[in-house]
Design a protein around this motif. Structure first.
Motif, PDB file in Angstrom:
ATOM      1  N   LYS A   1       0.846  -1.204   0.000  1.00  0.00           N
ATOM      2  CA  LYS A   1       0.000   0.000   0.000  1.00  0.00           C
ATOM      3  C   LYS A   1       0.875   1.245   0.000  1.00  0.00           C
ATOM      4  CE  LYS A   1      -4.025  -1.898   2.364  1.00  0.00           C
ATOM      5  NZ  LYS A   1      -4.810  -1.848   3.601  1.00  0.00           N
ATOM      6  N   HIS A   2       1.908   1.200   0.852  1.00  0.00           N
ATOM      7  CA  HIS A   2       2.809   2.340   0.938  1.00  0.00           C
ATOM      8  C   HIS A   2       3.527   2.538  -0.399  1.00  0.00           C
ATOM      9  CE1 HIS A   2       5.449   5.294   2.676  1.00  0.00           C
ATOM     10  NE2 HIS A   2       6.525   4.590   2.286  1.00  0.00           N
ATOM     11  N   ALA A   3       3.945   1.422  -1.032  1.00  0.00           N
ATOM     12  CA  ALA A   3       4.615   1.520  -2.340  1.00  0.00           C
ATOM     13  C   ALA A   3       3.660   2.090  -3.385  1.00  0.00           C
ATOM     14  CB  ALA A   3       5.141   0.158  -2.775  1.00  0.00           C
ATOM     15  N   GLU A   4       2.398   1.707  -3.382  1.00  0.00           N
ATOM     16  CA  GLU A   4       1.393   2.218  -4.309  1.00  0.00           C
ATOM     17  C   GLU A   4       1.207   3.714  -4.108  1.00  0.00           C
ATOM     18  OE1 GLU A   4      -1.026   2.040  -7.413  1.00  0.00           O
ATOM     19  OE2 GLU A   4       0.020   0.269  -6.653  1.00  0.00           O
ATOM     20  N   VAL A   5       1.178   4.121  -2.842  1.00  0.00           N
ATOM     21  CA  VAL A   5       1.017   5.542  -2.529  1.00  0.00           C
ATOM     22  C   VAL A   5       2.230   6.312  -3.056  1.00  0.00           C
ATOM     23  CG1 VAL A   5       0.925   7.227  -0.649  1.00  0.00           C
ATOM     24  CG2 VAL A   5      -0.507   5.204  -0.578  1.00  0.00           C
ATOM     25  N   VAL A   6       3.417   5.760  -2.843  1.00  0.00           N
ATOM     26  CA  VAL A   6       4.648   6.418  -3.300  1.00  0.00           C
ATOM     27  C   VAL A   6       4.648   6.512  -4.827  1.00  0.00           C
ATOM     28  CG1 VAL A   6       7.161   6.156  -3.440  1.00  0.00           C
ATOM     29  CG2 VAL A   6       5.992   5.831  -1.267  1.00  0.00           C
ATOM     30  N   ARG A   7       4.219   5.447  -5.529  1.00  0.00           N
ATOM     31  CA  ARG A   7       4.178   5.455  -7.004  1.00  0.00           C
ATOM     32  C   ARG A   7       3.195   6.537  -7.499  1.00  0.00           C
ATOM     33  NH1 ARG A   7       3.160  -0.309  -7.125  1.00  0.00           N
ATOM     34  NH2 ARG A   7       5.128  -1.200  -6.511  1.00  0.00           N
TER      35      ARG A   7
END
Length: 179
Positions: free
Chosen positions: A162-168
């Motif tokens: 989720k955090h990676a998706e937010v960062v992307r």
């Protein structure tokens, strides 16, 4: 040898002189008897370096005494066939009784051994059951801990995704804004 004989005679004179002097100090006559019993007398002999010595004198038996007299053993009576049979039966009964006692003791020993063996087997089975229960409880505990650990790892992985998706998304938004 003549010198030793002369020395011996002088010693004897000295001893008689010593006994004369002793009799002056002790006027009562010394009885050399130490003890006298019914059938024996005990006299002390000159003391030795190794200890004391005594002479024991036995009196001959007097004909009027109630002492021990040698008697002939009583004659054996004639043994009848019935007496022999009774003795044989009594011996057989004793043998059977003794054999029964031995068998009884052996039976008791076997019974005790069997009881001990049963008790040991019971204790062994109880120990096995307890060990098995303890092992299953431990395995269940390990499974629960592993499951909880895996769930925690999956949860962290999902949070990272989720955090990676937010960062992307944030990165794409920045690129669109800068472009």
């Amino acid at each position: 040898m003549a010198k030793t004989a002369i020395a011996y005679k002088e010693k004897m004179k000295e001893l008689s002189l010593v006994s004369l002097i002793c009799s002056c100090f002790y006027p009562e006559a010394h009885n050399k008897m130490m003890a006298e019993f019914e059938d024996m007398k005990v006299k002390p002999i000159n003391k030795r370096a190794s200890g004391q010595a005594f002479e024991v004198i036995l009196k001959p038996p007097s004909p009027t005494s109630d002492g021990y007299s040698i008697t002939t053993p009583p004659k054996k009576r004639d043994v009848s066939l019935e007496d022999i049979q009774k003795k044989l039966e009594a011996a057989e009964d004793r043998r059977k009784s003794q054999e029964a006692q031995v068998l009884k003791a052996l039976a008791e020993k076997r019974e005790h051994e069997r009881d001990v063996l049963l008790k040991a087997m019971e204790e062994n089975s109880n120990f096995s059951k307890m060990a098995e229960e303890k092992l299953t409880m431990k395995m269940d505990h390990i499974k629960k801990n592993r499951k909880a650990l895996l769930m925690a790892m999956l949860e962290r992985l999902q949070e990272k995704e989720k955090h990676a998706e937010v960062v992307r998304r944030n990165k794409e938004l920045r690129e669109e804004l800068t472009a």
